[in-house]
Design an enzyme around this catalytic site. Structure first.
Site, mmCIF file in Angstrom:
data_model
loop_
_atom_site.group_PDB
_atom_site.id
_atom_site.type_symbol
_atom_site.label_atom_id
_atom_site.label_comp_id
_atom_site.label_asym_id
_atom_site.label_seq_id
_atom_site.Cartn_x
_atom_site.Cartn_y
_atom_site.Cartn_z
ATOM 1 N N LYS A 155 0.891 -1.332 0.075
ATOM 2 C CA LYS A 155 0.095 -0.076 -0.009
ATOM 3 C C LYS A 155 1.065 1.126 -0.107
ATOM 4 C CE LYS A 155 -4.709 0.324 0.633
ATOM 5 N NZ LYS A 155 -5.805 -0.315 0.215
HETATM 6 P P1 NAD Z 1 -12.890 7.271 -2.432
HETATM 7 O O1 NAD Z 1 -11.983 8.390 -2.042
HETATM 8 O O2 NAD Z 1 -13.497 6.850 -3.652
HETATM 9 O O3 NAD Z 1 -14.297 7.680 -1.470
HETATM 10 C C1 NAD Z 1 -14.092 7.965 0.073
HETATM 11 C C2 NAD Z 1 -15.345 8.484 0.609
HETATM 12 O O4 NAD Z 1 -15.163 8.494 2.166
HETATM 13 C C3 NAD Z 1 -16.001 9.838 0.235
HETATM 14 O O5 NAD Z 1 -17.082 9.729 -0.035
HETATM 15 C C4 NAD Z 1 -15.374 10.661 1.180
HETATM 16 O O6 NAD Z 1 -16.170 11.944 1.517
HETATM 17 C C5 NAD Z 1 -15.579 9.824 2.362
HETATM 18 N N1 NAD Z 1 -15.081 10.298 3.641
HETATM 19 C C6 NAD Z 1 -13.710 10.542 3.721
HETATM 20 N N2 NAD Z 1 -13.406 11.024 5.010
HETATM 21 C C7 NAD Z 1 -14.655 10.815 5.688
HETATM 22 C C8 NAD Z 1 -14.883 11.197 7.095
HETATM 23 N N3 NAD Z 1 -13.875 11.489 8.165
HETATM 24 N N4 NAD Z 1 -16.160 10.642 7.524
HETATM 25 C C9 NAD Z 1 -17.233 10.271 6.559
HETATM 26 N N5 NAD Z 1 -16.794 10.244 5.371
HETATM 27 C C10 NAD Z 1 -15.599 10.262 5.125
HETATM 28 O O7 NAD Z 1 -12.469 6.064 -1.702
HETATM 29 P P2 NAD Z 1 -12.847 4.616 -1.969
HETATM 30 O O8 NAD Z 1 -11.968 3.849 -3.089
HETATM 31 O O9 NAD Z 1 -14.411 4.440 -2.109
HETATM 32 O O10 NAD Z 1 -12.227 3.815 -0.513
HETATM 33 C C11 NAD Z 1 -13.358 3.966 0.325
HETATM 34 C C12 NAD Z 1 -12.755 2.740 1.598
HETATM 35 O O11 NAD Z 1 -12.888 1.438 0.943
HETATM 36 C C13 NAD Z 1 -11.329 2.860 2.030
HETATM 37 O O12 NAD Z 1 -11.275 2.461 3.327
HETATM 38 C C14 NAD Z 1 -10.369 2.096 1.088
HETATM 39 O O13 NAD Z 1 -9.506 1.643 1.648
HETATM 40 C C15 NAD Z 1 -11.447 0.979 1.113
HETATM 41 N N6 NAD Z 1 -11.423 0.146 -0.247
HETATM 42 C C16 NAD Z 1 -11.283 0.435 -1.265
HETATM 43 C C17 NAD Z 1 -11.252 -0.341 -2.472
HETATM 44 C C18 NAD Z 1 -11.313 0.280 -3.927
HETATM 45 O O14 NAD Z 1 -11.294 -0.429 -4.843
HETATM 46 N N7 NAD Z 1 -11.277 1.601 -4.347
HETATM 47 C C19 NAD Z 1 -11.118 -1.562 -2.243
HETATM 48 C C20 NAD Z 1 -11.043 -1.921 -0.979
HETATM 49 C C21 NAD Z 1 -11.097 -1.305 -0.086
#
Ligand code: NAD
Length: 509
Positions: A176
């Protein structure tokens, strides 16, 4: 609460407690444990870029003596790029053929108002890539652009990737990384420069058979496109290198189904949980935290199955509609509205604004945290009125939160299986890149469903200590002889799969 995002000392050690608990349970070989308890490599480096000048809007009270400043004929439309912090980036093309007047560093742009010009210049950013383990295959894991990123955070998330790739049975290891900055405060050209500089520095350490990044918080398919270009440009057989990143746009070597894959995987897990309990997804009340890639895809798929998304919380607000939010309309508001620079649910007129505290306490069946880590602490867990927490985010529940959820008999689908759909379809994308093939979305989802459901079935068997062999799965090699909590069960599965490599292959000296 911000600890998962890097502010608390010893956070990695705390996160590794599940690892040590599971390692004890399976009687892990001590040398293998030592290999896994720290990352293979922790890369910390810096990238610099030249930033553009900004225009900072003046408050009406600050304009005073400058009110007679002659207007400047800047071609505002194309040349002023609005940022989420209220500033504008002044692109140089704005000055072509322009008639400019400034006084005390202030400019008057007709139709836009008065601005103080803030000088750009070189900026330095702290960057990371933690490569946790590669015994099962090339390092694999997301790239996060976030202001709270830290080494401790990336160490934790990299280790999570080692466990997740083992659980999903994809032939990758764990990594990561990312950069400590808020991409919403930089122009698209600056973000491109920061990204390509990052790859320039990391180039020798990444590759389709070495380390394969993907999108995470603050990054997306566009960032992956920049990364791929920077990595492959000028290489002799550059088309053979497309698998260096996954999560690409389908038009440039991405896979059908990858955009929604993490959310789709979350839903496959929820379907299994619901099937076992005779619970109907149709009509279920769902809370979603985070409406980025994972949150919005999960909400979309669940809503299409008849669930009611009663509230969504993100970094800037919360919207609530007891009868269920119109998810496609909310997606348009968040992802397509040009004025919504923070990509937030706040301001959505199809629901009422509520506080974050009220969000946690809403009456619902399922909570899908899909934002940052450490959101569900003991206090939040006490307030929840849901039956299930399906962890779309990485590490959304603290240890104390976990204890409270268990004590209150609220079920959990742990992150390392619940959000493994993303890396699973990343593997399919990588395979398609290697073979220069294209699979259909139906094909991708069929494979994904089998992968998620069969491995989740193993985890549930380990948790209940019901070793079984069925046409779909075989949990016999993984059960530990007594029931364990589901998070520990998932870790036991991961560790047995990782350990097998060391036990069968041995160690090079
Ligand atoms: P993203 O950047 O597309 O979206 C993040 C979201 O979280 C946004 O809506 C943002 O406003 C919100 N957010 C940020 N800080 C916040 C807070 N303090 N309180 C409430 N909401 C908040 O990110 P993503 O790719 O959707 O990832 C989200 C989570 O899923 C992360 O933990 C990431 O590690 C995990 N994840 C993502 C993937 C992927 O394929 N993108 C895969 C596995 C896990």
């Amino acid at each position: 609460m911000a600890a998962r995002n890097g502010n608390k000392k010893g956070f990695y050690d705390e996160a590794m407690e599940t690892f040590h608990g599971a390692a004890d349970l399976i009687g892990m070989n001590p040398r293998v444990r030592m290999e896994l308890e720290e990352p293979d490599f922790e890369h910390i480096f810096y990238v610099t870029i030249e930033t553009r000048d900004r225009l900072v809007p003046l408050q009406a009270s600050e304009v005073g003596p400058l009110a007679d400043l002659p207007p400047s004929g800047v071609k505002a439309g194309a040349a002023l790029e609005p940022l989420a912090d209220g500033k504008f980036v002044l692109h140089r093309r704005a000055l072509l053929d322009a008639d400019i007047t400034t006084r005390q560093g202030v400019i008057n742009i007709p139709g836009r108002g008065f601005f103080r010009i803030e000088r750009g210049g070189p900026r330095k950013f702290k960057a990371y890539r933690v490569q946790h383990n590669q015994v099962r295959g090339p390092y694999k894991g997301g790239i996060r652009f976030h202001q709270d990123a830290s080494l401790d955070l990336f160490k934790t998330l990299a280790a999570d990737m080692t466990w997740k790739t083992a659980i999903a049975e994809v032939p990758f290891g764990g990594a990561k990384g990312g950069i400590r900055f808020d991409p919403m405060r930089y122009s698209s050209e600056e973000v491109e420069a920061i990204t390509t500089r990052y790859v320039y520095k990391l180039k020798n350490l990444m590759g389709p058979f070495l380390d394969i990044p993907a999108p995470d918080v603050g990054t997306n398919a566009q960032i992956m496109a920049y990364m791929m270009r920077q990595y492959t440009d000028g290489e002799r057989e550059h088309h053979a290198l497309r698998g260096v990143v996954t999560g690409k746009d389908v038009r440039i070597g991405g896979s059908e189904g990858r955009l929604k894959a993490t959310g789709q995987g979350v839903v496959y897990c929820i379907e299994e949980w619901a099937r076992e309990r005779g619970f109907a997804i149709k009509g279920a009340r769902v809370l979603v935290q985070g409406f980025g890639n994972v949150g919005s895809a999960t909400a979309e798929i669940l809503a299409a199955q008849g669930a009611r998304i009663v509230a969504v919380n993100d970094a800037f607000g919360t919207v609530h509609a007891d009868g269920g939010l119109d998810v496609p309309a909310l997606q348009r508001h968040v992802h397509e509205s040009p004025a919504n620079l923070r990509r937030t649910v706040a301001g959505f007129t199809g629901g009422a604004a509520i506080t974050k505290a009220d969000f946690w306490a809403l009456d619902a069946d399922i909570l899908v945290p899909a934002a940052l880590g450490e959101e569900i602490d003991g206090e939040v867990a006490e307030q929840l009125k849901v039956k299930l927490v399906a962890e779309g985010a990485n590490g959304p529940t603290t240890q104390e939160g976990d204890r409270v959820l268990q004590a209150r008999s609220i079920d959990v689908i742990p992150d390392i299986i619940c959000n493994a759909g993303g890396v699973t379809v990343s593997y399919y994308e990588w395979l398609q890149n290697q073979k220069l093939e294209r699979w259909t979305e139906a094909d991708v989802n069929q494979r994904l469903e089998r992968a998620i459901k069969s491995n989740y079935a193993i985890i549930r068997d380990v948790a209940r200590d019901t070793p079984r062999r069925t046409p779909l799965h075989n949990s016999r090699p993984f059960c530990v002889g007594k029931p364990v909590d589901v998070r520990t069960a998932a870790m036991c599965l991961a560790l047995r799969r990782v350990e097998a490599h060391y036990l069968l292959e041995g160690f090079s000296q």
